[in-house]
Write an enzyme that holds these catalytic residues in place. Structure first.
Site, short mmCIF file in Angstrom:
data_model
loop_
_atom_site.label_atom_id
_atom_site.label_comp_id
_atom_site.label_asym_id
_atom_site.label_seq_id
_atom_site.Cartn_x
_atom_site.Cartn_y
_atom_site.Cartn_z
N PRO A 92 -4.15 5.98 -1.57
CA PRO A 92 -3.24 6.99 -1.02
C PRO A 92 -1.89 6.37 -0.64
CG PRO A 92 -5.07 6.56 0.50
CD PRO A 92 -5.37 5.81 -0.76
N VAL A 93 -0.82 7.13 -0.88
CA VAL A 93 0.54 6.63 -0.65
C VAL A 93 0.87 6.66 0.85
CG1 VAL A 93 2.98 7.13 -1.12
CG2 VAL A 93 1.29 7.40 -2.93
N GLY A 96 -1.05 2.86 4.74
CA GLY A 96 -1.51 1.58 5.28
C GLY A 96 -2.48 0.84 4.37
N GLY A 98 -1.58 -0.27 1.33
CA GLY A 98 -0.84 -1.17 0.44
C GLY A 98 -0.53 -0.61 -0.93
N SER A 99 -0.39 0.71 -1.04
CA SER A 99 -0.19 1.29 -2.37
C SER A 99 1.09 0.76 -3.04
CB SER A 99 -0.17 2.82 -2.32
OG SER A 99 1.00 3.27 -1.71
N ALA A 102 0.62 -2.76 -4.28
CA ALA A 102 -0.33 -2.80 -5.39
C ALA A 102 0.34 -2.34 -6.69
CB ALA A 102 -1.55 -1.94 -5.08
N ASP A 143 1.31 -7.56 2.97
CA ASP A 143 0.74 -6.64 1.97
C ASP A 143 0.79 -7.25 0.57
OD1 ASP A 143 0.55 -4.85 4.03
OD2 ASP A 143 1.41 -3.18 2.89
O1 PMV Z 1 2.13 -1.27 4.82
P1 PMV Z 1 1.26 -1.09 6.00
O2 PMV Z 1 1.36 0.26 6.61
O3 PMV Z 1 -0.11 -1.61 5.86
O4 PMV Z 1 1.90 -1.99 7.19
C1 PMV Z 1 2.15 -3.32 7.03
C2 PMV Z 1 1.91 -4.03 8.29
C3 PMV Z 1 3.04 -4.13 9.29
O5 PMV Z 1 2.68 -5.25 10.10
C4 PMV Z 1 3.11 -2.88 10.16
C5 PMV Z 1 4.39 -4.35 8.66
C6 PMV Z 1 4.55 -5.70 8.00
O6 PMV Z 1 5.54 -5.87 7.27
O7 PMV Z 1 3.73 -6.61 8.20
#
Ligand code: PMV
Length: 304
Positions: A92-93, A96, A98-99, A102, A143
């Site tokens: 899912p976009v 959280g 990592g779409s 990826a 990510d």
């Molecule tokens: O992309 P997400 O929503 O999994 O967030 C990444 C994690 C954060 O710590 C919130 C941001 C980062 O750049 O590390």
């Protein structure tokens, strides 16, 4: 040429990781991006990504379009190529998982293979990080790193990649609020709050770092049951950073009531996904409880 990249979850340490604290993340292979690059019968570089309603020729995309950035990097003379790029995703976009990273990783690999560029994991990771920087403001790089290397990482910004081992497997249930929440906004808000009250926020980041360090030790020592309390503590600290929301708190509570050993939001927050540590035989019932509490979708994943 085909290439795939997994999704990811952050187990501990999101947000604090932007400020140099350690975080733990693992790939999630139940959700992934698949990219296929082939010769196109029509001139131009055609990109099709139905999940984001994209079907366009490269030259019509804005300079800073994340997909266009990767393609332009790797297709030197775009106007002389006739390429067809298909991007499919079950991640899912803006949730959280990592779409975005990826897509960058799978796309860079597929183009590298198609053109015989032989890009290393490190080079693929660097391209994906560039794209993250364009779109997330100040990303830590966690990510793109966990996804490009496709293994668990103990991540500290700017330091060489460090992986961790799992002394004993454990099970995580992931619950999706269904709310798409751009990481850029929650990261920007935390930055504003930190700027206004650095002492308080540095204190939260240090507390999160302690949680992440303890979590790594518990995982490596084969005591994953200790992660439950650490997740609860991490979630509490994320609430203090203001990145939770009622829907995330509700799912976290529902998971705990259904017997999870602990739960927290995962990723940027304000929507997106939460994770819960469960005994394996409870995984289905916790997933069911999350769905009953309003989760859009759940994934059960074993970290081994
Ligand atoms: O992309 P997400 O929503 O999994 O967030 C990444 C994690 C954060 O710590 C919130 C941001 C980062 O750049 O590390």
């Amino acid at each position: 040429m085909r290439s795939s990249a997994p999704g990811k979850i952050i187990l501990f340490g999101e947000h604090a990781v932007v400020y140099g604290r350690p975080a733990l993340a693992v790939p999630v292979r139940q959700a992934q991006v698949d990219v296929e690059v082939s010769a196109s019968p029509r001139p131009g570089t055609w990109i099709e990504a139905p999940e984001i309603y994209l079907n366009a020729e490269l030259s019509s995309l804005p300079e800073d379009h994340p997909i266009a950035v990767v393609v332009r990097r790797l297709v030197a003379r775009a106007d002389e190529e006739s390429l067809s790029i298909s991007i499919r995703s079950t991640i899912p976009v803006a949730s959280g998982l990592g779409s975005g990273a990826a897509v960058s990783v799978a796309l860079a690999r597929a183009l590298s293979d198609y053109r015989g560029l032989g890009l290393s994991d490190e080079q693929v990771n660097a391209i994906a990080y560039e794209v993250e920087k364009l779109h997330h403001g100040t990303p830590s790089g966690i990510d793109n790193t966990v996804i490009a290397y496709n293994r668990p990482v103990y991540f500290i910004k700017g330091q060489p990649i460090e992986t961790f081992t799992t002394g004993k497997p454990f099970t995580i249930v992931i619950g999706d609020t269904g709310i798409s929440a751009p990481t850029r906004e929650s990261v920007g808000d935390v930055r504003r709050l930190w700027t206004a009250d650095p002492a308080r926020f540095e204190g939260y980041f240090d507390a999160i770092a302690q949680v992440a360090i303890s979590a790594r030790r518990s995982i490596e020592d084969g005591q994953p049951e200790l992660l439950g309390g650490l997740m609860d503590r991490n979630h509490e600290l994320l609430q203090k950073l203001t990145v939770s929301c009622p829907e995330l708190d509700h799912l976290v509570e529902a998971a705990r009531k259904a017997g999870a050993l602990g739960a927290k939001l995962s990723g940027g927050g304000r929507g997106g996904n939460m994770i819960a540590l469960v005994d394996q035989d409870r995984a289905q019932s916790v997933a069911q409880a999350l769905l009953s509490a309003g989760a859009r979708n759940t994934i059960i994943t074993e970290i081994a």
